[in-house]
Design an enzyme around this catalytic site. Structure first.
Site, PDB file in Angstrom:
ATOM      1  N   GLY A   1       5.010   2.429   1.679  1.00 54.00           N
ATOM      2  CA  GLY A   1       6.065   3.248   1.098  1.00 54.00           C
ATOM      3  C   GLY A   1       6.431   4.395   2.021  1.00 54.00           C
TER       4      GLY A   1
ATOM      5  CB  SER B   1      -0.894   0.007   1.236  1.00 57.60           C
ATOM      6  OG  SER B   1      -0.116   0.348   2.365  1.00 57.60           O
ATOM      7  CE  LYS B   2      -0.276   8.442  -0.585  1.00 55.28           C
ATOM      8  NZ  LYS B   2      -1.321   9.421  -0.491  1.00 55.28           N
ATOM      9  NE  ARG B   3      -2.111   4.541   6.662  1.00 52.03           N
ATOM     10  CZ  ARG B   3      -2.667   3.500   7.250  1.00 52.03           C
ATOM     11  NH1 ARG B   3      -1.937   2.489   7.657  1.00 52.03           N
ATOM     12  NH2 ARG B   3      -3.940   3.483   7.468  1.00 52.03           N
TER      13      ARG B   3
END
Ligand code: GLU
Length: 505
Positions: free
Chosen positions: A266, A262-264
């Site tokens: 990263g 997920s973006k998180r």
């Protein structure tokens, strides 16, 4: 393969393209190129609520940056357009109605509240409500109501959706190039909405109609679409069309291996999950991208190619052209692919070493300009050749080579302490005097000269070389010291030695 291969990448413009989307695009591109086919970009923007300004441009720019531009799509009309679903709206109703006529779909007038009631009722009895053959006769639709009642509702412009009539008691045989054959019992399927009350098709209808009209031969997409495959098969059959081949790509997993990337992840671990920087038009929040972090597209493409595929050999470095020849859908794995940010850096380091010095010099020159430093292009390229092996990103050039352009403004305290002994200043002063008499500063010759001088003094090399390095570089780092002296020249070398003896003691 008889007909020309045509694949499509069909993103919804709901935000920046995630790195997983780029992989889907890449695999489509590679497959198309391998088979001399077309790579089509179709923008699936039927869900107006989720439309995000700038997302389409971002998608296109990302593909271009990766070097995988589409052959056909928005702005590249090749007779199958328009390529934005919002511009194809009229077609979908016509096809939904065809399915009603052939008995494969029906109008459903149940309101959202009514459906909620049914759901609750079922839950209370410990059951799950599925809108299908189980109970469609008990619901408000054109299968349960009389023709007159239906016509009345339509005339009164009551809100309706069009649902697909899933067959009862059938076992569907599904094929997937990566996953092999699968069977599905149609009794567990619900009657999916094909056409919404707002006059727009759902993803399923628009996607199948367009894939057919655009003569798509292979659908290569993420695993999250696998649950839709049965419906898509049934839609092709209901229309009497040949289905394309399907290939569902494995999920991309977190670096720890469990769960979807997920973006998180990263943000937490400090690696980008987007190809390019993205500024959210609403919040103004900025998410960094591989491009802005200094990665070369070759590294990102190579990394993505291996995220779910391998060539079956030991070879790990593949440029795009080579991938186009080697890539095979059959070699894509079924299991999730663990994302490894370190591996991306490793690819980056490789492509940095492979990069042409003239190109890197151009890039480094841009950094130097920002610092208002002017230098000859040839000089920059020669510096690049000397320090390249110590760098991963263009950004590293400055840290690894500032001393080729400016005198050190400070001296690393730990390194100078290590290098400076009681008699160091005296020695450096003597060296300074000696070097004044030396005219050939070409590295090899200078090395001979200085070595001879050190020998004649009967002292250890470190006693001179360490402080000399601190004087020229500001720290105990950098490439061959004689090269540095040669590059900066005699005057500058002398001035740096002087400055160091004046500053350090
Ligand atoms: N619009 C879908 C998406 O956003 C396309 C899925 C497909 O390729 O069928 O991924």
């Amino acid at each position: 393969m008889s007909s020309k291969v045509r694949v499509r990448f069909a993103p919804s413009p709901t935000g920046p393209l995630h790195i997983g989307g780029v992989r889907t695009a890449l695999y489509n591109y590679l497959f198309a190129k391998k088979h001399g086919g077309d790579f089509v970009l179709r923008i699936e923007d039927t869900d107006q609520n989720r439309f995000v300004e700038g997302a389409e441009d971002y998608i296109i720019e990302s593909l271009n940056w990766c070097g995988i531009p589409y052959d056909e799509g928005p702005g590249k009309e090749k007779g199958f357009g328009p390529y934005r679903q919002s511009e194809r709206k009229d077609k979908y109703r016509e096809y939904a109605e065809k399915l009603i006529e052939s008995g494969n779909a029906y109008y459903a007038f149940d309101t959202a509240d009514e459906l909620d009631e049914h759901r609750k009722d079922h839950e209370e009895k410990g059951k799950t409500f599925i809108y299908n053959w189980h109970n469609r006769q008990k619901l408000k639709n054109s299968l349960s109501l009389s023709q007159e009642e239906v016509q009345e509702k339509l005339d009164a412009e009551e809100a309706y959706v069009i649902r697909f009539k899933s067959p009862q008691d059938e076992t569907l045989q599904l094929k997937d190039v990566i996953r092999g054959d699968m069977e599905i019992d149609t009794n567990i399927l619900d009657d999916k909405v094909l056409f919404k009350s707002d006059g727009m098709p759902t993803y399923h209808l628009a996607n199948i109609v367009d894939d057919h009209l655009m003569e798509i031969t292979h659908v290569i997409r993420g695993e999250e679409w696998l649950p839709s495959l049965a419906l898509h098969y049934m839609l092709y059959r209901a229309f009497g069309w040949d289905a394309p081949e399907f290939a569902h790509l494995p999920l991309i997993l977190k670096p720890q291996g469990k769960g979807k990337l997920s973006k998180r992840d990263g943000e937490k671990m400090g690696f980008p999950v987007f190809p390019l920087e993205w500024k959210d038009p609403k919040s103004g929040d900025i998410s960094t991208g591989y491009r802005e972090e200094g990665y070369f597209p070759e590294a990102v493409v190579n990394m993505l190619a291996f995220l779910g595929w391998n060539p079956g050999t030991e070879q790990e470095f593949f440029k795009l052209e080579e991938l186009c020849q080697t890539f095979e859908l059959e070699r894509v794995h079924k299991g999730g692919a663990k994302f490894d940010p370190e591996k991306t850096k490793w690819f980056q380091q490789h492509y940095m070493q492979q990069s042409d010095n003239a190109y890197l010099a151009d890039e480094f020159e841009k950094e130097l300009h920002k610092k208002e430093i002017k230098a000859d292009k040839k000089y920059i390229a020669d510096v690049v050749a000397l320090i390249k092996e110590r760098t991963v990103f263009v950004e590293d050039f400055w840290e690894q080579g500032y001393f080729f352009f400016v005198a050190p403004t400070s001296f690393d305290p730990k390194d100078s302490k290590k290098a400076w002994k009681e008699d160091t200043n005296e020695l450096l002063n003597e060296l300074h005097e000696f070097l004044k008499t030396v005219n050939n500063f070409e590295a090899e010759s200078l090395q001979e000269t200085v070595k001879g001088w050190i020998k004649s003094k009967e002292i250890g090399f470190g006693k001179v070389m360490m402080p000399l390095r601190v004087a020229l570089v500001g720290a105990l780092q950098g490439p061959d010291l004689y090269k540095i002296a040669e590059f900066v020249g005699k005057d500058e070398t002398l001035s740096r030695i002087k400055k160091a003896t004046e500053t350090l003691s």
